[in-house]
Design a protein around this motif. Sequence first.
Motif, PDB file in Angstrom:
ATOM      1  N   THR A   1      19.614 -27.435  30.488  1.00 21.46           N
ATOM      2  CA  THR A   1      19.144 -26.449  31.209  1.00 21.46           C
ATOM      3  C   THR A   1      18.635 -27.303  32.554  1.00 21.46           C
ATOM      4  O   THR A   1      18.286 -28.254  32.454  1.00 21.46           O
ATOM      5  CB  THR A   1      17.759 -25.746  30.965  1.00 21.46           C
ATOM      6  OG1 THR A   1      17.462 -24.773  31.675  1.00 21.46           O
ATOM      7  CG2 THR A   1      16.565 -26.761  30.538  1.00 21.46           C
ATOM      8  N   GLY A   2      18.896 -27.006  33.822  1.00 19.73           N
ATOM      9  CA  GLY A   2      18.595 -27.553  35.248  1.00 19.73           C
ATOM     10  C   GLY A   2      18.127 -26.490  36.027  1.00 19.73           C
ATOM     11  O   GLY A   2      17.964 -25.242  35.813  1.00 19.73           O
ATOM     12  N   ASP A   3      18.105 -27.229  37.188  1.00 18.28           N
ATOM     13  CA  ASP A   3      17.754 -26.330  38.393  1.00 18.28           C
ATOM     14  C   ASP A   3      18.865 -26.074  39.495  1.00 18.28           C
ATOM     15  O   ASP A   3      19.839 -26.517  39.354  1.00 18.28           O
ATOM     16  CB  ASP A   3      16.559 -26.980  39.258  1.00 18.28           C
ATOM     17  CG  ASP A   3      16.949 -28.151  39.954  1.00 18.28           C
ATOM     18  OD1 ASP A   3      17.717 -28.132  40.997  1.00 18.28           O
ATOM     19  OD2 ASP A   3      16.415 -29.141  39.478  1.00 18.28           O
ATOM     20  N   PRO A   4      18.774 -25.042  40.287  1.00 21.57           N
ATOM     21  CA  PRO A   4      20.001 -24.428  41.143  1.00 21.57           C
ATOM     22  C   PRO A   4      20.482 -25.702  42.175  1.00 21.57           C
ATOM     23  O   PRO A   4      21.462 -25.308  42.733  1.00 21.57           O
ATOM     24  CB  PRO A   4      19.730 -23.364  41.612  1.00 21.57           C
ATOM     25  CG  PRO A   4      18.178 -23.365  41.589  1.00 21.57           C
ATOM     26  CD  PRO A   4      17.735 -23.961  40.466  1.00 21.57           C
ATOM     27  N   THR A   5      19.594 -26.446  42.303  1.00 19.76           N
ATOM     28  CA  THR A   5      19.983 -27.541  43.435  1.00 19.76           C
ATOM     29  C   THR A   5      21.121 -28.480  43.003  1.00 19.76           C
ATOM     30  O   THR A   5      21.572 -29.150  43.644  1.00 19.76           O
ATOM     31  CB  THR A   5      18.880 -28.395  44.041  1.00 19.76           C
ATOM     32  OG1 THR A   5      18.513 -29.026  42.781  1.00 19.76           O
ATOM     33  CG2 THR A   5      17.814 -27.306  44.509  1.00 19.76           C
ATOM     34  N   LEU A   6      21.475 -28.387  41.575  1.00 21.61           N
ATOM     35  CA  LEU A   6      22.294 -29.427  41.206  1.00 21.61           C
ATOM     36  C   LEU A   6      23.599 -28.482  40.331  1.00 21.61           C
ATOM     37  O   LEU A   6      23.512 -27.933  39.454  1.00 21.61           O
ATOM     38  CB  LEU A   6      21.866 -30.386  40.160  1.00 21.61           C
ATOM     39  CG  LEU A   6      22.318 -31.717  39.685  1.00 21.61           C
ATOM     40  CD1 LEU A   6      22.887 -32.378  40.840  1.00 21.61           C
ATOM     41  CD2 LEU A   6      21.631 -32.463  38.760  1.00 21.61           C
ATOM     42  N   ALA A   7      24.646 -28.913  41.054  1.00 19.88           N
ATOM     43  CA  ALA A   7      26.026 -28.061  40.659  1.00 19.88           C
ATOM     44  C   ALA A   7      26.400 -28.548  39.514  1.00 19.88           C
ATOM     45  O   ALA A   7      26.322 -29.793  38.998  1.00 19.88           O
ATOM     46  CB  ALA A   7      27.067 -28.050  41.867  1.00 19.88           C
ATOM     47  N   PRO A   8      27.210 -27.956  38.595  1.00 17.08           N
ATOM     48  CA  PRO A   8      27.694 -28.280  37.002  1.00 17.08           C
ATOM     49  C   PRO A   8      28.498 -29.493  37.405  1.00 17.08           C
ATOM     50  O   PRO A   8      28.400 -30.527  36.636  1.00 17.08           O
ATOM     51  CB  PRO A   8      28.382 -27.187  36.690  1.00 17.08           C
ATOM     52  CG  PRO A   8      27.757 -25.927  37.099  1.00 17.08           C
ATOM     53  CD  PRO A   8      27.177 -26.577  38.416  1.00 17.08           C
TER      54      PRO A   8
END
Length: 129
Positions: A68-75
């Motif tokens: 799980t991560g935040d929206p500032t880092l693209a897959p």
Amino acid sequence: MPRGFDRERTNVHKLQYHFIWCPKYRKSVLESEVRNRLEELIEEKADELGLEILELAIRSDHVHLFITGDPTLAPNKIMQQVKGYSSRHLRDEFDFGLPSLWTRSYFVSSAGDVSSEVIEEYIDAQAGE
């Protein structure tokens, strides 16, 4: 704010990704010491990127990573960082006899449990209701 979501200054989110990737030629090189070291390296990089590992399964010829991560880092940036970091370190420490450790490809899917009720709850919260 809906339960189970993370709140940042400018956004509310719950992003979860499932990644799968393989060593070059799908060689079974991710065993014993290599497996343990790879797990350490993935955990280090996840901490550095601010990602939470929900599940990590390393098989002899492929890796499953659920994060799980935040929206500032693209897959694609997550994979670039994890694969690049782990490849550099593992190739320095072990001899695989491969031109590169990982294939260029990977699988990614998003996971989540956003229902229409959660969306409505968020909209109501933004409206001050």
